[in-house]
Scaffold this active site. Structure first.
Site, PDB file in Angstrom:
ATOM      1  N   ARG A  17      -3.744  10.630  -4.082  1.00 55.90           N
ATOM      2  CA  ARG A  17      -4.553   9.497  -3.613  1.00 55.90           C
ATOM      3  C   ARG A  17      -3.837   8.716  -2.504  1.00 55.90           C
ATOM      4  O   ARG A  17      -4.430   7.897  -1.830  1.00 55.90           O
ATOM      5  CB  ARG A  17      -4.866   8.558  -4.787  1.00 55.90           C
ATOM      6  N   GLN A  84       9.339  18.963 -14.061  1.00 56.77           N
ATOM      7  CA  GLN A  84       7.983  19.259 -14.541  1.00 56.77           C
ATOM      8  C   GLN A  84       7.319  20.146 -13.495  1.00 56.77           C
ATOM      9  O   GLN A  84       6.895  19.668 -12.446  1.00 56.77           O
ATOM     10  CB  GLN A  84       7.179  17.958 -14.727  1.00 56.77           C
ATOM     11  N   GLY A  89       0.091  16.050 -16.659  1.00 58.28           N
ATOM     12  CA  GLY A  89      -0.178  14.729 -17.224  1.00 58.28           C
ATOM     13  C   GLY A  89       1.085  14.022 -17.662  1.00 58.28           C
ATOM     14  O   GLY A  89       2.158  14.617 -17.766  1.00 58.28           O
ATOM     15  N   ASP A 116       5.678   4.690  -9.692  1.00 56.53           N
ATOM     16  CA  ASP A 116       4.761   4.034  -8.754  1.00 56.53           C
ATOM     17  C   ASP A 116       4.476   2.580  -9.114  1.00 56.53           C
ATOM     18  O   ASP A 116       3.453   2.034  -8.744  1.00 56.53           O
ATOM     19  CB  ASP A 116       3.463   4.841  -8.615  1.00 56.53           C
ATOM     20  N   ARG A 341      20.425  -2.109  21.961  1.00 59.19           N
ATOM     21  CA  ARG A 341      20.317  -0.811  21.283  1.00 59.19           C
ATOM     22  C   ARG A 341      21.557  -0.513  20.446  1.00 59.19           C
ATOM     23  O   ARG A 341      22.558  -1.223  20.526  1.00 59.19           O
ATOM     24  CB  ARG A 341      20.067   0.270  22.346  1.00 59.19           C
ATOM     25  N   TYR A 374      21.142  -3.416  33.099  1.00 62.25           N
ATOM     26  CA  TYR A 374      21.357  -2.361  32.103  1.00 62.25           C
ATOM     27  C   TYR A 374      22.848  -2.143  31.932  1.00 62.25           C
ATOM     28  O   TYR A 374      23.556  -1.823  32.896  1.00 62.25           O
ATOM     29  CB  TYR A 374      20.695  -1.033  32.526  1.00 62.25           C
ATOM     30  N   SER A 413      25.374  -9.908  41.970  1.00 64.72           N
ATOM     31  CA  SER A 413      24.025  -9.422  41.653  1.00 64.72           C
ATOM     32  C   SER A 413      23.742  -8.090  42.345  1.00 64.72           C
ATOM     33  O   SER A 413      24.305  -7.797  43.401  1.00 64.72           O
ATOM     34  CB  SER A 413      22.992 -10.428  42.136  1.00 64.72           C
ATOM     35  N   ARG A 448      28.663  -2.160  50.979  1.00 59.07           N
ATOM     36  CA  ARG A 448      27.269  -2.156  51.410  1.00 59.07           C
ATOM     37  C   ARG A 448      27.287  -2.038  52.936  1.00 59.07           C
ATOM     38  O   ARG A 448      28.272  -2.435  53.576  1.00 59.07           O
ATOM     39  CB  ARG A 448      26.528  -3.411  50.951  1.00 59.07           C
TER      40      ARG A 448
HETATM   41  C1  UD1 Z   1      -1.293   5.719 -15.503  1.00 57.95           C
HETATM   42  C2  UD1 Z   1      -1.795   5.499 -16.938  1.00 57.95           C
HETATM   43  C3  UD1 Z   1      -2.786   4.340 -16.937  1.00 57.95           C
HETATM   44  C4  UD1 Z   1      -2.123   3.113 -16.359  1.00 57.95           C
HETATM   45  C5  UD1 Z   1      -1.518   3.377 -14.979  1.00 57.95           C
HETATM   46  C6  UD1 Z   1      -0.662   2.214 -14.550  1.00 57.95           C
HETATM   47  C7  UD1 Z   1      -1.823   7.687 -18.044  1.00 57.95           C
HETATM   48  C8  UD1 Z   1      -2.684   8.792 -18.541  1.00 57.95           C
HETATM   49  N1  UD1 Z   1      -2.439   6.690 -17.434  1.00 57.95           N
HETATM   50  O1  UD1 Z   1      -2.416   6.094 -14.727  1.00 57.95           O
HETATM   51  O2  UD1 Z   1      -3.216   4.076 -18.255  1.00 57.95           O
HETATM   52  O3  UD1 Z   1      -3.052   2.042 -16.309  1.00 57.95           O
HETATM   53  O4  UD1 Z   1      -0.667   4.538 -15.011  1.00 57.95           O
HETATM   54  O5  UD1 Z   1      -0.225   2.334 -13.221  1.00 57.95           O
HETATM   55  O6  UD1 Z   1      -0.633   7.715 -18.258  1.00 57.95           O
HETATM   56  N2  UD1 Z   1       3.352  11.677 -13.469  1.00 57.95           N
HETATM   57  C9  UD1 Z   1       4.188  12.710 -13.761  1.00 57.95           C
HETATM   58  N3  UD1 Z   1       3.641  13.906 -14.149  1.00 57.95           N
HETATM   59  C10 UD1 Z   1       2.297  14.085 -14.294  1.00 57.95           C
HETATM   60  C11 UD1 Z   1       1.452  12.997 -13.987  1.00 57.95           C
HETATM   61  C12 UD1 Z   1       2.012  11.814 -13.583  1.00 57.95           C
HETATM   62  O7  UD1 Z   1       5.402  12.588 -13.658  1.00 57.95           O
HETATM   63  O8  UD1 Z   1       1.899  15.177 -14.653  1.00 57.95           O
HETATM   64  C13 UD1 Z   1       3.945  10.397 -13.021  1.00 57.95           C
HETATM   65  C14 UD1 Z   1       3.515   9.994 -11.627  1.00 57.95           C
HETATM   66  O9  UD1 Z   1       4.430  10.471 -10.666  1.00 57.95           O
HETATM   67  C15 UD1 Z   1       3.508   8.473 -11.697  1.00 57.95           C
HETATM   68  C16 UD1 Z   1       3.252   8.189 -13.163  1.00 57.95           C
HETATM   69  O10 UD1 Z   1       3.530   9.370 -13.883  1.00 57.95           O
HETATM   70  O11 UD1 Z   1       4.767   7.929 -11.342  1.00 57.95           O
HETATM   71  C17 UD1 Z   1       1.816   7.766 -13.435  1.00 57.95           C
HETATM   72  O12 UD1 Z   1       0.950   8.768 -12.961  1.00 57.95           O
HETATM   73  P1  UD1 Z   1      -0.370   8.428 -12.156  1.00 57.95           P
HETATM   74  O13 UD1 Z   1      -1.039   9.688 -11.809  1.00 57.95           O
HETATM   75  O14 UD1 Z   1      -0.086   7.458 -11.092  1.00 57.95           O
HETATM   76  O15 UD1 Z   1      -1.197   7.743 -13.343  1.00 57.95           O
HETATM   77  P2  UD1 Z   1      -2.301   6.616 -13.195  1.00 57.95           P
HETATM   78  O16 UD1 Z   1      -3.597   7.241 -12.867  1.00 57.95           O
HETATM   79  O17 UD1 Z   1      -1.815   5.543 -12.318  1.00 57.95           O
HETATM   80 MG    MG Z   2      -0.266   5.408 -11.005  1.00 61.72          MG
END
Ligand code: UD1
Ligand code: MG
Length: 465
Positions: A17, A84, A89, A116, A341, A374, A413, A448
């Site tokens: 996103r 991972q 998820g 994030d 610079r 310069y 100058s 000059r």
């Molecule tokens: C997640 C939460 C949501 C919460 C929100 C807050 C879940 C299912 N949902 O959603 O309830 O309100 O954060 O900001 O947890 N990540 C991994 N591996 C994965 C997926 C994600 O490491 O397979 C990491 C991402 O890099 C990120 C964090 O987990 O740092 C959250 O993932 P993201 O996809 O941003 O989840 P949200 O949709 O924000």
């Molecule tokens: Mg998030």
């Protein structure tokens, strides 16, 4: 000794996103990267807890880049990594952490953060941790109220004890109206996680293993509502990135004001540095990056851009000057419209005027380069005056060469010095000269062509026009 707290930062997501070429943890944020912020706060918390804790990162998308960045920037910290491979998820990410980091399972508590959420503060982490310990709970999730909760998991509180979380995609219309949302930050008993983590399934709209499924109405878990919502804002798109940066800058401004830094109108000032001294006065549209260090009683006029520079006490940088990797010693004055610079070092009491460009040069105390010049690859001794329109011819088309000018000299100058060249102390160069030979101390040089004046001849040329 049993490790008390293991912190894990989930950083494997692709961040689609964000619409960026970089992995999300490396998205630029206040001159640094997104990952720096949760990492710094968890390291702060770790220090407060003593050696009895550690921080681990789950990486996946762009793993090499994320780990390279972190390793280069946190050389002294023993961070642990889990990989991972497929981003299935947040629960799956946590499984990778427990499966791959051997110390993880033996921690009494596990603190889960997302890469994030850059605005989190270690104080909130402590509160969360205390809530769990004091009430002997199995898990606590930090929550907050969000007027526009789109994208967040909604908190469904049960009447008696526990709660559960419904993700946006799975929520019905009524649930989507709930404004209490999940921050993605949790403290849990490790034994509780291990009991339930591996039975979480992916039966949901996204087909992902949701970590949020750890929380159930009949479990000993609690949502801890924080009133300061800005600390938990998640960054999933560029709008949220920008909003979080603005919030972070506001925090910096508040601290700076408390330290005695004055702003004409801070709404239009972009200050990422926290190292600014008392009495410094910052005008609108000034940008200062996080690496710059500014002393006391410095004036920064409108539109100045200051990157990775050190400015000592009492300096004035006049309007629209651009400084990068520069050192300005006390009480010197620069600009307006100066471009300094990398590698420029300006001595105290010196004066650099309008439309002057200086690169990789050291100017001693009290040097004046007041207009349209310069100066590149040069050394200029103290109290030397450089006239308007002076140029160091430092590049021969293949290599750069040095110009050295001694102290107390006067360079007229519109003169040029063809480097490599050296001019001694107390020298005088007549204006309009092109200096190609080095000069000893106390010499005078003029180079000059002689002027030819023909009385009355001008009218011939004027007429022809
Ligand atoms: C997640 C939460 C949501 C919460 C929100 C807050 C879940 C299912 N949902 O959603 O309830 O309100 O954060 O900001 O947890 N990540 C991994 N591996 C994965 C997926 C994600 O490491 O397979 C990491 C991402 O890099 C990120 C964090 O987990 O740092 C959250 O993932 P993201 O996809 O941003 O989840 P949200 O949709 O924000
Ligand atoms: Mg998030």
């Amino acid at each position: 000794m049993k490790i008390k707290v293991g912190t894990v930062i989930l950083s494997a997501g692709a961040g689609t996103r964000m619409n960026m070429d970089l992995p999300k943890p490396l998205a630029p944020f206040l001159g640094k990267r997104l990952i720096d912020f949760p990492l710094a706060e968890s390291l702060k918390m770790m220090n407060q807890l003593g050696s009895n804790s550690f921080v681990g990162l789950v990486t996946g998308h762009g793993k090499e880049h994320v780990e390279k960045y972190v390793n280069e920037n946190y050389k002294d910290v023993d961070l642990k990594y889990a990989f991972q491979k497929e981003q299935l998820g947040t629960a799956h990410a946590l499984r990778c952490y427990f499966d791959q980091i051997k110390e993880a399972k033996s921690c009494e508590y596990t603190l889960v953060l997302c890469a994030d959420t850059p605005l989190i503060e270690s104080e909130s982490l402590h509160k969360l941790y205390k809530e769990l310990e004091d009430n002997d709970l199995d898990g606590v999730a930090a929550t907050f109220h969000e007027e526009n909760p789109t994208g967040y998991g909604r908190i469904i509180r049960s009447v008696d004890c526990g709660f559960h979380i419904v993700e946006e995609k799975d929520a019905n219309e009524e649930q989507r109206k709930i404004s209490e949302v999940n921050s993605g930050m949790y403290v849990l008993k490790t034994s509780f996680i291990l009991e339930h983590l591996y039975s979480i399934d992916s039966e949901n709209q996204a087909g992902e293993f949701y970590l949020t499924d750890l929380f159930k109405d009949d479990y000993k878990v609690k949502p801890l509502l924080f009133s300061e919502k800005s600390s938990f804002a998640g960054v999933n798109n560029l709008e949220q990135l920008e909003k979080s940066e603005i919030t972070m800058r506001k925090r910096i401004l508040i601290t700076l004001r408390e330290m005695g830094v004055r702003f004409v109108d801070s709404r239009h000032t972009y200050v990422d540095s926290q190292n600014i001294g008392k009495g410094t006065f910052i005008h609108p549209n000034v940008s200062i990056d996080h690496l710059s260090v500014i002393g006391e009683n410095v004036t920064l006029e409108p539109g100045c851009i200051i990157i990775n520079s050190k400015i000592e006490n009492g300096v004035t940088v006049k309007a629209y000057s651009h400084l990068e990797e520069v050192v300005l010693h006390s009480n010197c004055s620069v600009g307006p419209y100066a471009r300094l610079r990398p590698g420029t070092d300006i001595g105290s009491e010196s004066k650099i005027g309008n439309f002057v460009e200086i690169k990789k040069s050291k100017l001693d105390r009290g040097v004046k380069v007041s207009h349209l010049s310069y100066v590149g690859d040069a050394e200029i001794g103290e109290e030397t005056n450089i006239g308007c329109g002076f140029i160091t011819c430092n590049y021969d088309g293949a290599n750069k060469h040095k110009t050295i000018i001694g102290k107390n000299s006067f360079i007229g100058s519109d003169s040029q010095m063809v480097a490599p060249i050296s001019v001694g102390d107390n020298c005088f160069v007549a204006s309009g000269s092109t200096i190609t030979q080095s000069m000893n101390d106390g010499s005078f040089a003029v180079s000059r062509t002689k002027q030819v004046t023909k009385e009355g001849l001008a009218k011939r040329f004027l007429k022809s026009k």
